[in-house]
Write a protein that holds these residues in place. Structure first.
Motif, PDB file in Angstrom:
ATOM      1  N   GLY A 476      41.730  56.355  53.121  1.00 45.88           N
ATOM      2  CA  GLY A 476      42.152  57.511  52.318  1.00 45.88           C
ATOM      3  C   GLY A 476      41.397  57.783  51.035  1.00 45.88           C
ATOM      4  N   TYR A 477      40.378  56.950  50.714  1.00 42.20           N
ATOM      5  CA  TYR A 477      39.623  57.191  49.479  1.00 42.20           C
ATOM      6  C   TYR A 477      38.495  58.182  49.714  1.00 42.20           C
ATOM      7  CZ  TYR A 477      42.100  53.292  47.349  1.00 42.20           C
ATOM      8  OH  TYR A 477      43.085  52.483  46.834  1.00 42.20           O
ATOM      9  N   ASN A 478      38.144  58.902  48.636  1.00 44.39           N
ATOM     10  CA  ASN A 478      37.076  59.905  48.735  1.00 44.39           C
ATOM     11  C   ASN A 478      35.701  59.334  48.465  1.00 44.39           C
ATOM     12  OD1 ASN A 478      38.556  62.271  49.374  1.00 44.39           O
ATOM     13  ND2 ASN A 478      39.334  62.319  47.271  1.00 44.39           N
ATOM     14  N   ASN A 479      35.651  58.179  47.814  1.00 42.46           N
ATOM     15  CA  ASN A 479      34.351  57.601  47.473  1.00 42.46           C
ATOM     16  C   ASN A 479      34.461  56.089  47.356  1.00 42.46           C
ATOM     17  OD1 ASN A 479      34.832  56.888  44.470  1.00 42.46           O
ATOM     18  ND2 ASN A 479      35.441  59.045  44.588  1.00 42.46           N
ATOM     19  N   LYS A 480      33.318  55.436  47.408  1.00 42.03           N
ATOM     20  CA  LYS A 480      33.266  53.980  47.416  1.00 42.03           C
ATOM     21  C   LYS A 480      33.642  53.384  46.064  1.00 42.03           C
ATOM     22  CE  LYS A 480      30.120  50.181  48.667  1.00 42.03           C
ATOM     23  NZ  LYS A 480      28.735  49.841  49.101  1.00 42.03           N
ATOM     24  N   THR A 482      35.819  54.435  43.728  1.00 41.24           N
ATOM     25  CA  THR A 482      37.273  54.377  43.549  1.00 41.24           C
ATOM     26  C   THR A 482      37.882  53.294  44.432  1.00 41.24           C
ATOM     27  OG1 THR A 482      37.266  56.758  43.113  1.00 41.24           O
ATOM     28  CG2 THR A 482      39.392  55.746  43.575  1.00 41.24           C
ATOM     29  N   PHE A 483      37.366  53.185  45.653  1.00 36.12           N
ATOM     30  CA  PHE A 483      37.830  52.156  46.594  1.00 36.12           C
ATOM     31  C   PHE A 483      37.590  50.758  46.027  1.00 36.12           C
ATOM     32  CE2 PHE A 483      36.485  49.534  50.398  1.00 36.12           C
ATOM     33  CZ  PHE A 483      37.783  49.157  50.747  1.00 36.12           C
ATOM     34  N   ASN A 484      36.373  50.504  45.551  1.00 32.63           N
ATOM     35  CA  ASN A 484      36.031  49.185  44.985  1.00 32.63           C
ATOM     36  C   ASN A 484      36.918  48.839  43.793  1.00 32.63           C
ATOM     37  OD1 ASN A 484      34.064  48.779  46.873  1.00 32.63           O
ATOM     38  ND2 ASN A 484      32.358  49.336  45.545  1.00 32.63           N
ATOM     39  N   LYS A 485      37.130  49.833  42.923  1.00 32.99           N
ATOM     40  CA  LYS A 485      37.926  49.612  41.713  1.00 32.99           C
ATOM     41  C   LYS A 485      39.368  49.275  42.069  1.00 32.99           C
ATOM     42  CE  LYS A 485      39.138  51.862  37.335  1.00 32.99           C
ATOM     43  NZ  LYS A 485      39.004  53.111  36.529  1.00 32.99           N
ATOM     44  N   ALA A 486      39.949  50.030  42.999  1.00 36.11           N
ATOM     45  CA  ALA A 486      41.335  49.799  43.405  1.00 36.11           C
ATOM     46  C   ALA A 486      41.474  48.458  44.127  1.00 36.11           C
ATOM     47  CB  ALA A 486      41.810  50.934  44.299  1.00 36.11           C
ATOM     48  N   PHE A 487      40.488  48.119  44.972  1.00 38.89           N
ATOM     49  CA  PHE A 487      40.521  46.874  45.731  1.00 38.89           C
ATOM     50  C   PHE A 487      40.469  45.666  44.784  1.00 38.89           C
ATOM     51  CE2 PHE A 487      39.303  43.504  48.560  1.00 38.89           C
ATOM     52  CZ  PHE A 487      39.775  43.878  49.813  1.00 38.89           C
ATOM     53  N   LYS A 488      39.586  45.756  43.797  1.00 34.72           N
ATOM     54  CA  LYS A 488      39.436  44.644  42.857  1.00 34.72           C
ATOM     55  C   LYS A 488      40.677  44.485  41.985  1.00 34.72           C
ATOM     56  CE  LYS A 488      36.174  42.535  39.651  1.00 34.72           C
ATOM     57  NZ  LYS A 488      34.847  42.646  38.997  1.00 34.72           N
ATOM     58  N   LYS A 489      41.308  45.597  41.630  1.00 35.47           N
ATOM     59  CA  LYS A 489      42.527  45.531  40.823  1.00 35.47           C
ATOM     60  C   LYS A 489      43.641  44.820  41.594  1.00 35.47           C
ATOM     61  CE  LYS A 489      45.833  48.383  38.280  1.00 35.47           C
ATOM     62  NZ  LYS A 489      46.244  49.757  37.903  1.00 35.47           N
ATOM     63  N   GLU A 490      43.680  45.028  42.912  1.00 29.33           N
ATOM     64  CA  GLU A 490      44.730  44.451  43.746  1.00 29.33           C
ATOM     65  C   GLU A 490      44.447  42.995  44.118  1.00 29.33           C
ATOM     66  OE1 GLU A 490      48.375  44.588  45.505  1.00 29.33           O
ATOM     67  OE2 GLU A 490      47.439  46.296  44.503  1.00 29.33           O
ATOM     68  N   PRO A 495      35.506  44.503  47.742  1.00 30.73           N
ATOM     69  CA  PRO A 495      35.597  44.421  49.198  1.00 30.73           C
ATOM     70  C   PRO A 495      34.537  43.491  49.799  1.00 30.73           C
ATOM     71  CG  PRO A 495      35.880  46.675  48.491  1.00 30.73           C
ATOM     72  CD  PRO A 495      35.497  45.905  47.288  1.00 30.73           C
ATOM     73  N   SER A 496      33.309  43.540  49.258  1.00 29.24           N
ATOM     74  CA  SER A 496      32.229  42.682  49.771  1.00 29.24           C
ATOM     75  C   SER A 496      32.524  41.215  49.503  1.00 29.24           C
ATOM     76  CB  SER A 496      30.896  43.076  49.134  1.00 29.24           C
ATOM     77  OG  SER A 496      30.572  44.401  49.446  1.00 29.24           O
ATOM     78  N   GLN A 497      33.025  40.919  48.318  1.00 31.58           N
ATOM     79  CA  GLN A 497      33.370  39.541  47.972  1.00 31.58           C
ATOM     80  C   GLN A 497      34.513  39.037  48.849  1.00 31.58           C
ATOM     81  OE1 GLN A 497      34.211  40.147  43.811  1.00 31.58           O
ATOM     82  NE2 GLN A 497      32.141  39.556  43.150  1.00 31.58           N
ATOM     83  N   TYR A 498      35.472  39.903  49.084  1.00 30.95           N
ATOM     84  CA  TYR A 498      36.597  39.543  49.942  1.00 30.95           C
ATOM     85  C   TYR A 498      36.128  39.251  51.369  1.00 30.95           C
ATOM     86  CZ  TYR A 498      41.157  39.863  52.258  1.00 30.95           C
ATOM     87  OH  TYR A 498      42.288  39.583  53.000  1.00 30.95           O
ATOM     88  N   GLN A 499      35.191  40.072  51.857  1.00 31.92           N
ATOM     89  CA  GLN A 499      34.658  39.896  53.214  1.00 31.92           C
ATOM     90  C   GLN A 499      33.920  38.562  53.345  1.00 31.92           C
ATOM     91  OE1 GLN A 499      31.601  42.709  54.454  1.00 31.92           O
ATOM     92  NE2 GLN A 499      32.624  42.929  56.451  1.00 31.92           N
ATOM     93  N   LYS A 500      33.146  38.225  52.329  1.00 30.35           N
ATOM     94  CA  LYS A 500      32.417  36.943  52.356  1.00 30.35           C
ATOM     95  C   LYS A 500      33.383  35.771  52.296  1.00 30.35           C
ATOM     96  CE  LYS A 500      28.213  38.728  50.161  1.00 30.35           C
ATOM     97  NZ  LYS A 500      27.364  38.692  48.929  1.00 30.35           N
ATOM     98  N   LYS A 501      34.476  35.954  51.550  1.00 26.82           N
ATOM     99  CA  LYS A 501      35.445  34.873  51.386  1.00 26.82           C
ATOM    100  C   LYS A 501      36.138  34.548  52.714  1.00 26.82           C
ATOM    101  CE  LYS A 501      39.557  33.569  48.759  1.00 26.82           C
ATOM    102  NZ  LYS A 501      40.545  33.979  47.732  1.00 26.82           N
ATOM    103  N   ILE A 502      36.428  35.577  53.506  1.00 28.48           N
ATOM    104  CA  ILE A 502      37.150  35.357  54.758  1.00 28.48           C
ATOM    105  C   ILE A 502      36.193  35.071  55.924  1.00 28.48           C
ATOM    106  CG2 ILE A 502      39.058  36.824  54.031  1.00 28.48           C
ATOM    107  CD1 ILE A 502      37.956  38.964  55.943  1.00 28.48           C
ATOM    108  N   ALA A 503      34.880  35.271  55.721  1.00 29.70           N
ATOM    109  CA  ALA A 503      33.901  35.100  56.802  1.00 29.70           C
ATOM    110  C   ALA A 503      33.934  33.702  57.435  1.00 29.70           C
ATOM    111  CB  ALA A 503      32.502  35.432  56.306  1.00 29.70           C
TER     112      ALA A 503
END
Length: 506
Positions: A476-480, A482-490, A495-503
């Motif tokens: 639902g985000y319009n741009n990357k 805003t997505f990165n900022k919201a993801f990091k706040k939560e 998102p990239s760091q999270y992906q590497k962590k679960i890899a």
């Protein structure tokens, strides 16, 4: 005897004839005297000026000033032009300023007759002192002031903001705007075109502190005003009483004062300026202490959302910047030290306050009521709400279905109005349900659902077939960004760091 009579008669006729001739001569002399045309110094001086006999023209114009017409402005201009032709800069500028006192028309400085002294430093000072001029900074000041007036109206008539809080914050913004528009007129020399702007912002000098103090008190403590609180308005009342006679002066007198001040403060105005600066510094420092106490206490309140605390923190920081800049400006002014940088910094701080409040009014208007973003359900926004417990629970269940099954949060342009429409209720009720049952505001709820979905995509290895921007669009985000900022706040991770962590666990 006969001869004696003839002699007496002859003498009598001679006396009468002489008397008649004398009277006629006297009458003719008086008539001649009355009919002699007076010397027209102005015309004679104009002739000398045209003949480029400037020294004699100046002397004759000065005689005209002493003996002739009350409209002296044109004569003063000619004297200034004559001195300019003689390359006497200081004398020319003296009469230019006298002309402007009589008839304010800065276009006189554009007269080609002053080309002989135009390149001098003294003439340049006079041009900067009187000719209206706008640069990028003064344009920004005007723009910000107009935004401030617009915000004052918008916030004041916004029914969704607490009635007391909106009066205080709109008055606070209006005060800022008055100061900035006054500074704009001063810096651009348009104050001479609008003499009624004289001291227009001075009357509001002691409102800045009380308005922000009581605003913070209202939005953090739900403070109810008492009659004794009117004591905080006494300084403002006193300064308005002092200024009323000055506000009622004729326009011509105000213009005269402004032109006099353009060359520097008179002793009276200097004393007045010093007094106001000292009292305003005392007021700002006093209320600065009060505001700081309330602010620090509010930051410890666990019932307030992070968004609300951040908003208060930003308001407090901008206020503190203004307080410091004005205090330094006041100190330098009182000691006759150049204040250029700090004069502009205080304007910058006021402009920042208006722009930030403008942004908040557009992006998150609920913060103006302060406690409206509290995490518990016991805040006064909903004290008069008509929403019953049963209806509230029903709306809550419908809202969960709308988010979990219909996944309405994936809509790019989702807003509270759209959710309320789907719930078949009012915007106010939808907001209340979200705050009471989810302990977050609308934007926080949307982001929570979107980030949860994004984490599910990353956890299920579906992301290997998708770019991060695709995941952002998917949830639902319009741009990357805003997505990165919201993801990091939560998650405290991008998102990239999270992906590497679960890899490694995949």
């Amino acid at each position: 005897m006969r001869r004696l009579r003839i002699l007496i008669t002859f003498l009598f006729l001679f006396v009468n004839l002489y008397s008649s001739i004398a009277k006629e001569g006297s009458s003719t002399e008086k008539k001649t005297t009355r009919e002699l045309p007076p010397i027209n110094f102005r015309n004679k001086a104009d002739d000398l000026f045209m003949e480029q006999n400037y020294n004699d023209a100046i002397e004759t114009y000065q005689l005209a000033l002493e003996k002739e017409i009350p409209n002296k402005a044109p004569v003063l201009k000619k004297i200034a032009l004559s001195y300019s032709a003689l390359h006497k800069t200081q004398e020319s500028l003296k009469y230019i300023e006298e002309y402007l006192h009589k008839e304010y028309n800065p276009n006189i400085l554009a007269d080609s007759g002053f080309d002989t002294i135009r390149e001098t430093e003294a003439f340049d000072i006079i041009e900067k002192r009187y000719i209206p001029q706008i640069n990028i900074w003064t344009f920004i000041y005007l723009y910000v002031a107009l935004i401030g007036f617009y915000l004052t109206v918008i916030i004041h008539f916004n029914k969704k903001i607490d009635s007391v809080a909106k009066i205080l914050i709109s008055a606070f913004i209006f005060t800022h705007s008055i100061f900035i528009i006054h500074i704009f007129l001063f810096l651009t020399n348009y104050q001479f075109n609008f003499p009624n702007s004289y001291l227009i912002s001075t009357g509001f000098s002691f409102l800045y502190g009380p308005l922000l103090y009581f605003y913070f008190k209202r939005i953090t403590q739900q403070y109810t005003f008492k009659v004794k609180d009117l004591i905080h308005l006494i300084p403002t009342l006193l300064i308005f009483i002092y200024l009323i006679p000055k506000y009622l002066l004729p326009i011509s007198e105000k213009l005269e004062i402004l032109i006099n001040e353009a060359s520097g403060y008179t002793s009276e105005n200097s004393t007045e300026f010093i007094t106001i600066v000292v009292l305003k510094v005392i007021s700002l420092l006093t209320y600065g202490v009060f505001i700081r106490k309330i602010y620090l206490k509010s930051q410890l309140d666990s019932n307030l959302s992070d968004e609300n605390k951040i908003w208060k923190k930003n308001i407090y920081r901008i206020h503190f910047l203004y307080l410091i800049c004005y205090c330094i400006y006041g100190f330098l002014s009182l000691n006759n030290i150049s204040v250029g940088f700090f004069f502009n910094m205080q304007i910058f701080a006021m402009a920042m306050m208006i722009l930030y409040l403008g942004y908040s009014a557009n992006a998150q208007p609920d913060v103006f009521s302060g406690v409206l973003n509290a995490k518990n359900a016991l805040f006064f926004k909903y004290q008069k709400s008509g929403l019953t417990d049963s209806l509230s629970k029903e709306l809550k269940n419908n809202l969960i279905r709308l988010f979990d099954i219909d996944k309405i949060y994936k809509e790019n342009h989702i807003n509270l109005e759209m959710v309320a429409t789907n719930l078949q209720t009012t915007r106010h009720n939808a907001s209340q349900v979200i705050n009471e049952h989810f302990n977050m505001n609308f934007n926080e709820l949307i982001n929570w659902y979107r980030i949860r979905e994004a984490k599910e995509i990353l956890d299920n290895n579906i992301a290997k077939k998708m770019n991060m921007i695709d995941i952002a669009y998917e949830v639902g985000y319009n741009n990357k960004v805003t997505f990165n900022k919201a993801f990091k706040k939560e998650t405290l991770l991008t998102p990239s760091q999270y992906q590497k962590k679960i890899a490694p666990n995949s």
